[in-house]
Design a protein around this motif. Structure first.
Motif, PDB file in Angstrom:
ATOM      1  N   ASN A   1      -5.040  -0.922   0.415  1.00 47.14           N
ATOM      2  CA  ASN A   1      -4.982  -1.986   1.425  1.00 47.14           C
ATOM      3  C   ASN A   1      -3.935  -3.041   1.053  1.00 47.14           C
ATOM      4  OD1 ASN A   1      -5.757  -3.167   3.868  1.00 47.14           O
ATOM      5  ND2 ASN A   1      -7.289  -4.482   2.872  1.00 47.14           N
ATOM      6  N   GLU A   2      -2.769  -2.574   0.605  1.00 45.65           N
ATOM      7  CA  GLU A   2      -1.654  -3.446   0.228  1.00 45.65           C
ATOM      8  C   GLU A   2      -0.377  -2.908   0.879  1.00 45.65           C
ATOM      9  OE1 GLU A   2      -1.641  -6.193  -1.374  1.00 45.65           O
ATOM     10  OE2 GLU A   2      -3.512  -6.299  -2.511  1.00 45.65           O
ATOM     11  N   PRO A   3       0.033  -3.410   2.044  1.00 46.59           N
ATOM     12  CA  PRO A   3       1.207  -2.891   2.760  1.00 46.59           C
ATOM     13  C   PRO A   3       2.502  -2.926   1.939  1.00 46.59           C
ATOM     14  CG  PRO A   3      -0.074  -4.340   4.174  1.00 46.59           C
ATOM     15  CD  PRO A   3      -0.659  -4.466   2.801  1.00 46.59           C
TER      16      PRO A   3
ATOM     17  N   ALA B   1      -0.461   2.894   0.115  1.00 48.90           N
ATOM     18  CA  ALA B   1      -0.642   1.506   0.551  1.00 48.90           C
ATOM     19  C   ALA B   1      -1.964   1.336   1.297  1.00 48.90           C
ATOM     20  CB  ALA B   1       0.528   1.092   1.443  1.00 48.90           C
ATOM     21  N   ARG B   2      -2.329   2.337   2.098  1.00 47.91           N
ATOM     22  CA  ARG B   2      -3.575   2.264   2.849  1.00 47.91           C
ATOM     23  C   ARG B   2      -4.782   2.353   1.917  1.00 47.91           C
ATOM     24  NH1 ARG B   2      -3.395   6.785   6.727  1.00 47.91           N
ATOM     25  NH2 ARG B   2      -1.464   5.715   7.293  1.00 47.91           N
TER      26      ARG B   2
ATOM     27  N   PRO C   1       2.892   5.454   2.511  1.00 52.05           N
ATOM     28  CA  PRO C   1       1.940   4.788   3.424  1.00 52.05           C
ATOM     29  C   PRO C   1       0.482   5.090   3.068  1.00 52.05           C
ATOM     30  CG  PRO C   1       3.729   5.807   4.660  1.00 52.05           C
ATOM     31  CD  PRO C   1       3.857   6.296   3.259  1.00 52.05           C
ATOM     32  N   LEU C   2       0.207   6.301   2.601  1.00 50.72           N
ATOM     33  CA  LEU C   2      -1.166   6.648   2.216  1.00 50.72           C
ATOM     34  C   LEU C   2      -1.617   5.855   1.003  1.00 50.72           C
ATOM     35  CD1 LEU C   2      -0.992  10.550   2.632  1.00 50.72           C
ATOM     36  CD2 LEU C   2      -1.910   8.866   4.248  1.00 50.72           C
TER      37      LEU C   2
ATOM     38  N   LYS D   1      -8.901  -0.561  -6.917  1.00 48.83           N
ATOM     39  CA  LYS D   1      -9.649  -0.312  -5.687  1.00 48.83           C
ATOM     40  C   LYS D   1     -10.891  -1.190  -5.574  1.00 48.83           C
ATOM     41  CE  LYS D   1     -10.736   1.949  -1.911  1.00 48.83           C
ATOM     42  NZ  LYS D   1      -9.975   1.750  -0.669  1.00 48.83           N
TER      43      LYS D   1
END
Length: 476
Positions: free
Chosen positions: A109-111, A105-106, A102-103, A236
């Motif tokens: 910014n791509e779930p 992906a965050r 999850p980190l 990024k």
């Protein structure tokens, strides 16, 4: 003894070359087919995860494979100790990546990176099962067995990847292609290799191997971070499609450069280790490896730089056109990689992993400075900065080579100068010959033909010792 080493080296080189280029050739064809179906964004998403997997692989090995290869009196307890250490580290790293998904992906910014990370990270555990087998096969220069395993894995995974791409799996086709490739390779190596781990473990053996390997591991991690820092920054700062263009350009350039570098590292390290105490003989063999590498890689990379546009447009179609611009630039950076590899191999052969680590730290600091300077100017400027960084790092690499066996930067450049001149003049001739040809396909065909013929003729007319050496090896 000399003839035996020569014969063993040549046989190892041939099989390592076949393994590298047959396997990568299949992978290259698979990549082309899949890239024509998938999008730059799909490859960009996987590119965002590359650095995490690459660092994990470096931690799994921890330099132990090189330590095993270098140790001339290795025992069974050494092999088993390394094996169990690799498995334990592989499992721990997978757990870390699973919960960090999850980190990651965050950050981008791509779930979709959450499930992608958790699946592709399985490769970390899978690969930990064959580090020892590969090291032992490499020690014996047995690249024939590794070639069988790698080629089988490339074919099976390629069929699966292409099928998934055609049936609409998108980015998951790339992920499962990579997982299945590793899985088949592991199964094949276990089937071919006679070595099996025993229930043995020694902290004494661990400390001895770790003493040498830990510095190489740290160097490997630093090198991995640096080599993939562009992927982090591009992913990024720029769009996922821009990262896709960059990774495809990098893969095209790496096909000749990284594969030849891999062949050189795998063959030269165990060979040079056998003569590590004889500096005079070491210098002679070292120079021969250096000149032959440049004679082969320089024309390939400069030719690829000149013919990048027609090659990309024919193989990947118009949607990948920007990758051709990046490819032309990256080729001038990667053409020096085999020379870097030979210099760094020498430090390992001499047991100077401390210098190896020191050099890596200095080089990467310089590389990051260059990246920071070029980043505001865009992706093309970043690639140009990579050329400058590569040349500066080569000067740094050759500093200790000069001290250890009296083969510093200027002496190496004198050895490489003929191949460098042949290659640049060849590139100029090819560029002129295709300038007025309108059809893209004819540009590529004519360019390749002119380049090969010119390079052979100029080498023959100047009685190039590298050409003579290559013809002698092939005839035998």
């Amino acid at each position: 003894m000399v003839e035996s080493l020569r014969k063993k080296t040549f046989k190892g080189t041939i099989w390592s070359t076949l393994e590298r280029f047959s396997t990568q050739g299949v992978a290259f064809v698979v990549m082309i087919i899949m890239a024509r179906i998938l999008t730059p964004e799909d490859y960009g998403l996987v590119g965002m995860l590359t650095i995490f997997i690459a660092i994990s692989q470096s931690l799994i090995d921890s330099g132990f494979s090189q330590a095993l290869i270098r140790k001339q009196d290795r025992l069974e307890i050494d092999n088993s100790t390394v094996f169990y250490f690799n498995i334990a580290v592989g499992i721990i790293l997978y757990i870390v990546l699973f919960f960090c998904a999850p980190l990651i992906a965050r950050f981008y910014n791509e779930p979709i990176l959450i499930p992608l990370t958790r699946v592709i990270s399985l490769s970390v555990i899978i690969n930990s099962f064959v580090v020892v087998q590969r090291a032992l096969l490499t020690t014996e220069l047995d690249f024939k067995t590794q070639a069988k395993a790698s080629l089988s894995a490339a074919i099976v995974s390629g069929v699966v990847g292409i099928t998934m791409a055609y049936t609409g799996w998108g980015v998951w086709a790339i992920v499962w292609y990579q997982i299945i490739n590793l899985l088949v390779n592991v199964v094949m190596l276990w089937g071919y290799s006679k070595w099996r781990p025993k229930f043995l473990y020694s902290w004494k053996s661990f400390r001895e191997l770790f003493g040498f390997g830990s510095k190489l591991a740290m160097s490997g991690i630093i090198d991995t971070l640096y080599n993939n820092i562009y992927l982090i920054v591009i992913g990024k700062v720029f769009k996922a499609s821009d990262l896709g263009y960059y990774t495809r350009a990098q893969q095209f350039a790496a096909f000749p450069s990284s594969n030849i570098t891999g062949i050189i590292q795998r063959v030269t390290f165990p060979v040079l280790c056998t003569i590590q105490e004889d500096d005079d003989r070491l210098r002679i063999v070292y120079r021969k490896f250096l000149r032959l590498s440049a004679f082969v890689i320089f024309p390939l990379m400069i030719g690829l730089a000149v013919l990048a546009k027609p090659l990309i447009l024919i193989l990947l179609k118009e949607q990948w056109a920007f990758a051709a611009t990046l490819l032309s630039i990256i080729c001038f950076q990667l053409m020096w990689y085999p020379i870097h590899a030979i210099n760094l191999n020498l430090l390992q052969v001499k047991g100077r992993s401390d210098l190896f680590l020191k050099l890596e730290i200095w080089k990467k600091c310089i590389g990051v400075i260059v990246l920071c300077i070029t980043l505001p100017k865009g992706l093309v400027a970043m690639c140009i900065g990579g050329i400058a960084s590569s040349i500066i790092c080569l000067i740094i690499n050759t500093h200790y080579t000069g001290k250890l066996i009296e083969m510093g930067f200027f002496r190496q450049m004198r050895d490489l100068l003929p191949s460098l001149l042949y290659s640049f003049t060849m590139g100029g001739v090819v560029l002129i010959s295709i300038h007025f040809i309108p059809l893209i396909s004819f540009k590529l065909i004519v360019g390749i033909a002119v380049g090969v013929i010119y390079y052979f003729i100029i080498s023959r007319l100047t009685n190039s010792p590298e050409l003579i050496e290559l013809r002698s090896l092939i005839s035998k």
